[in-house]
Design a protein around this motif. Structure first.
Motif, mmCIF file in Angstrom:
data_model
loop_
_atom_site.group_PDB
_atom_site.id
_atom_site.type_symbol
_atom_site.label_atom_id
_atom_site.label_comp_id
_atom_site.label_asym_id
_atom_site.label_seq_id
_atom_site.Cartn_x
_atom_site.Cartn_y
_atom_site.Cartn_z
ATOM 1 N N GLU A 292 0.834 -1.196 0.000
ATOM 2 C CA GLU A 292 0.000 0.000 0.000
ATOM 3 C C GLU A 292 0.870 1.247 0.000
ATOM 4 O O GLU A 292 1.936 1.276 0.619
ATOM 5 C CB GLU A 292 -0.930 0.022 1.218
ATOM 6 C CG GLU A 292 -1.967 -1.087 1.235
ATOM 7 C CD GLU A 292 -2.941 -0.941 2.387
ATOM 8 O OE1 GLU A 292 -2.864 0.100 3.090
ATOM 9 O OE2 GLU A 292 -3.769 -1.843 2.590
ATOM 10 N N GLY A 294 1.554 5.340 0.810
ATOM 11 C CA GLY A 294 1.229 6.245 1.900
ATOM 12 C C GLY A 294 1.735 5.743 3.243
ATOM 13 O O GLY A 294 2.115 4.581 3.409
ATOM 14 N N PHE A 296 0.886 5.903 7.492
ATOM 15 C CA PHE A 296 -0.021 6.238 8.590
ATOM 16 C C PHE A 296 0.818 6.778 9.748
ATOM 17 O O PHE A 296 1.916 6.289 10.022
ATOM 18 C CB PHE A 296 -0.788 4.994 9.040
ATOM 19 C CG PHE A 296 -1.657 5.224 10.244
ATOM 20 C CD1 PHE A 296 -2.911 5.794 10.112
ATOM 21 C CD2 PHE A 296 -1.210 4.880 11.516
ATOM 22 C CE1 PHE A 296 -3.708 6.016 11.224
ATOM 23 C CE2 PHE A 296 -2.000 5.096 12.632
ATOM 24 C CZ PHE A 296 -3.253 5.668 12.484
ATOM 25 N N LYS A 325 -3.620 10.153 11.599
ATOM 26 C CA LYS A 325 -4.067 10.409 10.229
ATOM 27 C C LYS A 325 -5.537 10.026 10.121
ATOM 28 O O LYS A 325 -5.939 8.934 10.521
ATOM 29 C CB LYS A 325 -3.222 9.596 9.254
ATOM 30 C CG LYS A 325 -3.504 9.902 7.792
ATOM 31 C CD LYS A 325 -2.581 9.094 6.883
ATOM 32 C CE LYS A 325 -2.848 9.418 5.413
ATOM 33 N NZ LYS A 325 -1.970 8.610 4.515
ATOM 34 N N ASN A 326 -6.324 10.940 9.561
ATOM 35 C CA ASN A 326 -7.780 10.792 9.589
ATOM 36 C C ASN A 326 -8.277 9.983 8.393
ATOM 37 O O ASN A 326 -9.021 10.474 7.547
ATOM 38 C CB ASN A 326 -8.427 12.178 9.626
ATOM 39 C CG ASN A 326 -9.873 12.126 10.081
ATOM 40 O OD1 ASN A 326 -10.333 11.115 10.599
ATOM 41 N ND2 ASN A 326 -10.588 13.219 9.887
ATOM 42 N N ASP A 327 -7.846 8.720 8.328
ATOM 43 C CA ASP A 327 -8.278 7.852 7.237
ATOM 44 C C ASP A 327 -9.731 7.424 7.435
ATOM 45 O O ASP A 327 -10.204 7.268 8.563
ATOM 46 C CB ASP A 327 -7.402 6.601 7.168
ATOM 47 C CG ASP A 327 -6.011 6.908 6.636
ATOM 48 O OD1 ASP A 327 -5.860 7.930 5.945
ATOM 49 O OD2 ASP A 327 -5.078 6.131 6.927
ATOM 50 N N ALA A 328 -10.416 7.202 6.320
ATOM 51 C CA ALA A 328 -11.785 6.684 6.373
ATOM 52 C C ALA A 328 -11.723 5.174 6.541
ATOM 53 O O ALA A 328 -11.993 4.396 5.625
ATOM 54 C CB ALA A 328 -12.535 7.066 5.105
ATOM 55 N N SER A 329 -11.337 4.741 7.736
ATOM 56 C CA SER A 329 -11.160 3.318 8.023
ATOM 57 C C SER A 329 -12.026 2.935 9.211
ATOM 58 O O SER A 329 -12.199 3.728 10.144
ATOM 59 C CB SER A 329 -9.688 3.026 8.343
ATOM 60 O OG SER A 329 -9.542 1.725 8.887
ATOM 61 N N SER A 353 -10.198 8.633 15.536
ATOM 62 C CA SER A 353 -8.886 9.007 14.999
ATOM 63 C C SER A 353 -8.254 10.137 15.803
ATOM 64 O O SER A 353 -7.188 10.639 15.431
ATOM 65 C CB SER A 353 -9.018 9.414 13.528
ATOM 66 O OG SER A 353 -9.902 10.518 13.398
ATOM 67 N N ALA A 388 -14.097 8.752 12.120
ATOM 68 C CA ALA A 388 -13.395 8.828 10.837
ATOM 69 C C ALA A 388 -13.998 9.909 9.945
ATOM 70 O O ALA A 388 -15.219 9.988 9.774
ATOM 71 C CB ALA A 388 -13.467 7.473 10.130
ATOM 72 N N GLY A 389 -13.122 10.762 9.396
ATOM 73 C CA GLY A 389 -13.554 11.794 8.465
ATOM 74 C C GLY A 389 -14.020 13.079 9.105
ATOM 75 O O GLY A 389 -14.218 14.079 8.410
#
Length: 445
Positions: A292, A294, A296, A325-329, A353, A388-389
């Motif tokens: 992957e 990027g 984190f 890190k504000n990942d949409a996970s 997050s 998230a987000g």
């Protein structure tokens, strides 16, 4: 009183030491000089007696005395003061491996000597922590050695049941290679059942995390140290069978590489069950995932402070701030949990997050004796998180915050153990149906 206006009128000093008036004039001068010499000798003698000739330790059967000399850093011929003696005793108490430390100054053939009398606490102790709410219970059992290698190291092995079975072991050797260099190593399998939200659907996954981490440690001084290192992480996700047919993958696996940096400032003094001072810990972590793009990242800063009030009270406060890190996970790094941040809230009840947690605690000594002490405790825990987000300001939104208050007790056992056992009960300030207890060893923070 007289005034001299002409040098010729200044009385002449005698030039001989014979008898008569001249000899009588010299005798007082000689007496004064003799007194000055004696006074100077006394001052020099006092100066020598105020120097440290030797530092010794009595009672250190397991602890490496060479390490204790290195740790205190008191040198021969250093000036002696009561402050030097008492600060040395406090530094030894702060190691956490002695149930009692006393010091005294004594005169020996070699000169003045500071002797520290040490009562070593039992080095190997059992570990027990547990807690829970209705239909949600966890516990941890194990053992730890708090004086590994005789240099105040800590070796820990434990088993944990937290919906699933986990184990972990770690070694912290802060002064392994002298007073400045040490190491921290960790390995474990952390198995949990995680609540997640995918496509607005509440799900649960069984998560296994296999972790191995090592960090080198540099002690700038006795209060400040820096750690730097990294490790590997393997994550495995399996959807719980009851959620078959719902959104999200049935299984997933990730191989990750970690990099970590830590800075710790520890200015906390321990005297039996009483504690005062300030502590700060900042941890930065970066994570890369195989296959992957990027990176984190995550950062956590923890502030703790303690102060004595009245005769038998202690106020403690902790501020824990984290952002990632504000990942949409669905698998976000910060969790809401009785064991970590809010007593009584339950086990891993929410994820985010970011996190901001405030813990306030008042401890009051109600019983004290040769056995140790008993403290009554009242506390308030408040925590907020960002989903998230969301923006960071959403960390403080009403739907993303919880507040609990409660009472508890601390049982400090001094002889041999130098150990604290705790029990806390927390109740939500907004929902009467949410409450729980936490039991364990050591203070909550």
């Amino acid at each position: 009183m007289f005034f001299l206006s002409d040098a010729s009128k200044v009385p002449a000093l005698p030039t001989t030491l014979g008898s008569g008036s001249s000899g009588k004039t010299v005798r007082p001068i000689c007496s004064i000089l003799a007194l000055l010499v004696l006074a100077a000798g006394n001052l020099l003698a006092q100066s020598d007696s105020a120097q440290i000739e030797l530092v010794g330790f009595a009672g250190s059967s397991r602890t490496d005395t060479q390490f204790l000399h290195e740790y205190l850093g008191i040198e021969r011929r250093d000036p002696y003061t009561n402050k030097v003696r008492d600060e040395g005793a406090q530094q030894l108490r702060n190691l956490g491996i002695f149930s009692n430390v006393t010091a005294r100054i004594e005169s020996t053939e070699q000169g003045n000597r500071i002797t520290y009398y040490l009562d070593e606490a039992l080095p190997i102790l059992p570990l027990l922590n547990f807690g829970g709410i209705s239909e949600n219970f966890w516990f941890r059992v194990g053992a730890f050695d708090r004086n590994t290698f005789g240099r105040a190291g800590l070796f820990h092995v434990s088993y944990r049941y937290y919906d699933r079975h986990s184990f972990e072991t770690y070694l912290t050797a802060p002064y392994q290679w002298g007073p400045q260099w040490g190491i921290h190593a960790y390995a474990g399998r952390l198995a949990t059942r995680e609540p997640v939200i995918i496509a607005e659907t509440d799900l649960e996954y069984d998560v296994d995390r296999w972790v191995a981490i090592a960090r080198g440690r540099y002690n700038v001084n006795r209060k400040l140290h820096v750690e730097l290192g990294g490790g590997v992480l393997i994550e495995e996700y399996d959807k719980v069978d009851t959620y078959t047919g719902t959104p999200g993958p049935a299984q997933a696996s990730f191989q990750k590489t970690l990099g970590q940096a830590m800075v710790v400032y520890d200015d906390v003094d321990y005297f039996g069950h009483r504690v005062t001072g300030f502590y700060e810990e900042a941890v930065a972590e970066i994570v890369t995932t195989a296959g992957e793009a990027g990176v984190f990242w995550k950062f956590i800063n923890t502030l703790k402070g303690y102060t004595g009030v009245w005769k038998d009270g202690i106020i403690g406060a902790r501020l824990r701030t984290g952002i990632a890190k504000n990942d949409a996970s669905p698998f976000l790094p910060f969790v809401l949990d009785s064991y970590i941040n809010v007593r009584g809230v339950g086990n891993r009840t929410a994820r985010g997050s970011s996190e901001v947690t405030v813990n306030l605690e008042y401890r009051h000594t109600v019983l004290e004796g040769s056995f140790g002490a008993v403290e009554a405790v009242s506390f308030v825990d408040v925590s907020g998180w960002r989903q998230a987000g969301q923006s960071f300001s959403e960390t403080f939104a009403k739907d993303n915050t919880v507040s609990f208050a409660g009472v508890g007790a601390r049982f400090y056992v001094q002889p041999w153990l130098n150990m604290v056992f705790r029990i806390d009960y927390g109740h939500s300030l907004r929902d009467d149906n949410r409450q729980g207890f936490v039991v364990g060893t050591g203070h909550y923070f």
